[in-house]
Design a protein around this motif. Sequence first.
Motif, PDB file in Angstrom:
ATOM      1  N   ILE A  60       0.843  -1.205   0.000  1.00 32.76           N
ATOM      2  CA  ILE A  60       0.000   0.000   0.000  1.00 32.76           C
ATOM      3  C   ILE A  60       0.873   1.248   0.000  1.00 32.76           C
ATOM      4  CG2 ILE A  60      -1.643   1.348   1.364  1.00 32.76           C
ATOM      5  CD1 ILE A  60      -2.886  -1.293   2.265  1.00 32.76           C
ATOM      6  N   ILE A  85      -5.175   2.429  -4.226  1.00 36.61           N
ATOM      7  CA  ILE A  85      -6.230   1.419  -4.276  1.00 36.61           C
ATOM      8  C   ILE A  85      -6.934   1.438  -5.630  1.00 36.61           C
ATOM      9  CG2 ILE A  85      -8.451   0.724  -3.275  1.00 36.61           C
ATOM     10  CD1 ILE A  85      -7.406   1.741  -0.586  1.00 36.61           C
ATOM     11  N   GLU A  92      -7.075  -3.348  -1.871  1.00 32.99           N
ATOM     12  CA  GLU A  92      -8.318  -2.999  -1.178  1.00 32.99           C
ATOM     13  C   GLU A  92      -8.578  -4.019  -0.069  1.00 32.99           C
ATOM     14  OE1 GLU A  92     -12.985  -1.953  -2.189  1.00 32.99           O
ATOM     15  OE2 GLU A  92     -11.513  -2.173  -3.795  1.00 32.99           O
TER      16      GLU A  92
END
Length: 259
Positions: A60, A85, A92
Amino acid sequence: MTTQPARAEHSGPESAPVLDVSPFKPSLVKAVFRDVTSMHVSRSAAWAAASVTRTVLTEIIDGARRAAAEEARKKLIPGDLLSAIDRNVELEVGNKWYDHSPTFQGLTGVLYDAEGVIVPSRKRSQSRKLSAVVGAHRFEAGVKKLLRSQGATAVPAMVRDLDGIASVFLTDLARDAAMVVREGGTKRFGTVTLEMPGEPAPPPLLKDSLRAPSNRRRDGRTIGRDDILAATTIQLFGGNLRQRALTEAREATQNTSAG
């Protein structure tokens, strides 16, 4: 005696490379599991869960860094999280956090200033009153350490989102691992086979080995490493991120016992 996974900063030149999962300590992992289940969590299971959480957060952060770089920024803001995302659906995870974070309220309606502070809005006044999910903020120190290891900095709102996502993801991982144990472990969900690039695939397990007794199968109250790996395949639907998480968890636990 059992040995803990070797950490990268203490490895000598002849040591096999093992990932450092220290940003998310096994003791903290076990605390999260205690919130979800009364089952015992083995040492190797705690290291595996810590490793998987690190892998997810690292991906991320990497996606957010690329988004920030496109705008010539070094400090990450919540908008970079949304961009990461949007560009990679595999990232996600920890969706329950979305209901508690202003970042995800209305998505396109959320605005930030240059420092990543949310611009006040009447439409968001109610959503901002939502309390954080239970257990959030205990990962803040680990998130900050992980950011530093990636050469990244982030505004407080971004740290809070990463903290919350880590907490929710690990809580969901704990629930799935407990479910795996309750519903038959590898007998129902199958074993996780990890193939390393450039190496031949391991031979299939014999039927007798699948029926070999273990503490977990006898008492049904212990979450082991394989249960964490099975839960990881449930939580991570993307092939690339899932395989990376499984491989790194295996490397992180190769020097631990199952107890």
